[in-house]
Design an enzyme around this catalytic site. Structure first.
Site, short mmCIF file in Angstrom:
data_model
loop_
_atom_site.label_atom_id
_atom_site.label_comp_id
_atom_site.label_asym_id
_atom_site.label_seq_id
_atom_site.Cartn_x
_atom_site.Cartn_y
_atom_site.Cartn_z
N ARG A 1 0.85 -1.18 0.00
CA ARG A 1 0.00 0.00 0.00
C ARG A 1 0.89 1.24 0.00
O ARG A 1 2.04 1.20 0.42
CB ARG A 1 -0.92 0.02 1.22
CG ARG A 1 -1.82 -1.20 1.36
CD ARG A 1 -2.64 -1.11 2.63
NE ARG A 1 -3.52 -2.27 2.82
CZ ARG A 1 -3.21 -3.35 3.50
NH1 ARG A 1 -2.00 -3.45 4.08
NH2 ARG A 1 -4.06 -4.35 3.63
N LYS B 1 -1.71 -2.03 8.23
CA LYS B 1 -2.82 -1.40 8.94
C LYS B 1 -2.89 -1.90 10.38
O LYS B 1 -2.55 -3.04 10.67
CB LYS B 1 -4.13 -1.73 8.22
CG LYS B 1 -4.30 -1.01 6.88
CD LYS B 1 -5.67 -1.30 6.31
CE LYS B 1 -5.91 -0.50 5.04
NZ LYS B 1 -7.27 -0.74 4.48
N HIS C 1 -2.99 1.77 -5.78
CA HIS C 1 -3.72 0.53 -5.49
C HIS C 1 -3.94 -0.30 -6.76
O HIS C 1 -4.24 -1.50 -6.66
CB HIS C 1 -5.07 0.85 -4.84
CG HIS C 1 -5.25 0.17 -3.52
ND1 HIS C 1 -4.42 0.37 -2.45
CD2 HIS C 1 -6.16 -0.75 -3.09
CE1 HIS C 1 -4.82 -0.36 -1.42
NE2 HIS C 1 -5.87 -1.06 -1.79
N ARG D 1 -1.71 -3.17 -6.82
CA ARG D 1 -2.12 -4.20 -5.84
C ARG D 1 -3.18 -5.11 -6.47
O ARG D 1 -3.12 -6.33 -6.33
CB ARG D 1 -2.65 -3.50 -4.59
CG ARG D 1 -2.87 -4.40 -3.39
CD ARG D 1 -3.16 -3.51 -2.18
NE ARG D 1 -3.62 -4.29 -1.03
CZ ARG D 1 -2.83 -4.87 -0.15
NH1 ARG D 1 -1.51 -4.80 -0.30
NH2 ARG D 1 -3.32 -5.54 0.88
N HIS E 1 -3.96 -9.47 4.19
CA HIS E 1 -5.33 -9.29 4.68
C HIS E 1 -5.58 -10.27 5.82
O HIS E 1 -5.09 -11.40 5.80
CB HIS E 1 -6.35 -9.56 3.57
CG HIS E 1 -6.44 -8.45 2.56
ND1 HIS E 1 -6.77 -7.15 2.91
CD2 HIS E 1 -6.26 -8.44 1.22
CE1 HIS E 1 -6.78 -6.40 1.83
NE2 HIS E 1 -6.48 -7.15 0.79
N TYR F 1 -11.86 -10.88 -6.15
CA TYR F 1 -11.00 -11.27 -7.26
C TYR F 1 -11.49 -12.55 -7.95
O TYR F 1 -11.04 -12.88 -9.04
CB TYR F 1 -9.55 -11.45 -6.78
CG TYR F 1 -8.94 -10.16 -6.31
CD1 TYR F 1 -8.65 -9.15 -7.22
CD2 TYR F 1 -8.69 -9.93 -4.96
CE1 TYR F 1 -8.12 -7.95 -6.79
CE2 TYR F 1 -8.15 -8.74 -4.52
CZ TYR F 1 -7.87 -7.74 -5.45
OH TYR F 1 -7.34 -6.54 -5.03
#
Length: 415
Positions: free
Chosen positions: A263, A287, A360, A363, A386, A395
């Protein structure tokens, strides 16, 4: 004397030393040099200060008594011989005043007492950083929306959250969302839910007002993730001039985006200590203060090495990627990485519509490529760091090979 770094005339340097600010100019010149200011920019900044100095002497103002009010008075006068003042002169003198304050020569102005709303938002900010472990950037966005909400709800009175009602919360959101983008409106709703939970936790309110915050329409899996083709991605990478320091930096940033799917915020916070050259790994600060280790691909490692050895300026910061303009410092926000991506797309001959997803987009491209080569959704979630596979189920929409096996036969036969 450090003034010799930017001035070669002894007469000029001696003249600079005559007035109240003269004794600080040598150290200031070194300060500018250490922060990477170019020869021309530093000369302009020093001349601005040297031009202010005689005015202070005429008005009997000592250096230690200098205040921003004095500089504003100075900038309002109309010089007869010298060129008129401009916006850059004001910025340069403000920078010098801050330099004197940092050195202890001039006392910093006493900050005005915070308002009750400012105090409440400041306490909420500490809660987000300490208790919720949010990043500085996310915290700033949350506080921006909360501050706006409180100012509208309590314009002239001390904030009393116990008087809030569901209708006032809903009304504020409806009025504000009409002027915002969909993404910013969603962020505002998240911020207000978080603040109202915090207010109940602190005992400021008894009702569960977070339930009154409406949701902005955002249907799960409604869109199809956009991805770059291999040819386009390579063309964007090839647009970087790797013979220049900026080109080496941008190439390393783009490789981290495309090969590891980082990111933008993760690139901003990347530090030299996060690179373990012996083990061939890189530590990613993701994150929620999550720390992940990933293998460092050889081409990515080589690009970073070339930038560190031949592109990154010498400086005290431990951040890997440094801004190209003085003062030398690490990237301030994620938008810098998005700007690098946008410039690369333009150099490669693509219009701005191709860069709407910003950094992004790489990504999404990595996830789509992994899926097409046979990777499972849990494996993609692990690569993208994630916590749940639910974040990568979108996806599955681009896995056409697997989707064909689920398609029912056309009832009318082959058309």
């Amino acid at each position: 004397m450090s003034l010799w770094l930017f001035f070669g005339d002894q007469e000029t340097i001696s003249r600079f030393h005559l007035h109240p600010l003269g004794k600080y100019l040598d150290d200031y010149a070194k300060w500018l040099h250490d922060r990477g200011y170019c020869w021309e920019a530093a000369r302009v900044k020093i001349r601005n200060v040297a031009r202010l100095s005689p005015w202070l002497k005429r008005h009997g103002i000592a250096a230690k008594d200098l205040r921003w009010d004095h500089i504003q008075d100075y900038l309002q006068m109309k010089p007869r011989k010298s060129p008129p003042f401009n916006r850059q002169d004001k910025a340069n003198l403000k920078q010098f005043l801050r330099y004197l304050q940092a050195q202890g020569v001039v006392s910093k102005p006493v900050a005005a007492e915070s308002t009750p709303i400012e105090k409440m938002v400041a306490e909420y900010r500490v809660y987000l950083l300490k208790e919720r472990a949010l990043s500085e950037e996310t915290t700033a966005q949350y506080c921006r929306h909360v501050n706006r909400f409180l100012l509208e709800s309590f314009p002239r009175v001390r904030p009393d959250l116990s008087t809030l009602r569901s209708v006032s919360v809903t009304s504020h959101i409806q009025k504000s969302a009409a002027k915002m983008s969909k993404k910013d409106a969603q962020l505002m709703c998240c911020a207000l839910r978080s603040f109202l939970r915090y207010a109940r936790y602190q005992g400021y309110i008894e009702a569960d007002l977070q339930a009154s915050v409406p949701a902005v329409a955002n249907w799960t899996l409604a869109s199809i993730p956009k991805a770059l083709s291999a040819e386009v991605a390579e063309k964007v990478l090839a647009s970087c001039d790797r013979q220049t320091p900026i080109g080496r930096r941008d190439y390393a940033v783009l490789l981290l985006l495309s090969r590891l799917g980082l990111r933008a915020g993760e690139i901003v916070t990347l530090e030299l200590d996060d690179l373990d050259w012996r083990a061939g790994t890189i530590s990613i600060h993701g994150k929620g203060s999550n720390l992940s280790q990933m293998p460092l691909p050889p081409d990515v490692g080589q690009a970073i090495v070339e930038y560190l050895q031949h592109g990154r300026p010498k400086c005290s910061t431990r951040r890997v990627f440094i801004c190209r303009t003085a003062p030398i410092r690490g990237f301030a926000r994620s938008a810098v990485v998005s700007n690098i991506v946008a410039r690369a797309f333009r150099r490669a001959g693509f219009d701005d519509s191709a860069t709407r997803k910003g950094s992004h987009l790489f990504r999404h491209t990595l996830a789509t490529g992994l899926l097409r080569t046979g990777a499972s959704l849990p494996e993609i979630a692990e690569v993208l760091r994630h916590r749940s596979t639910a974040c990568v189920t979108i996806y599955a929409k681009v896995d056409l090979q697997s989707l064909r096996s689920l398609a029912l036969a056309w009832p009318g036969g082959v058309q």
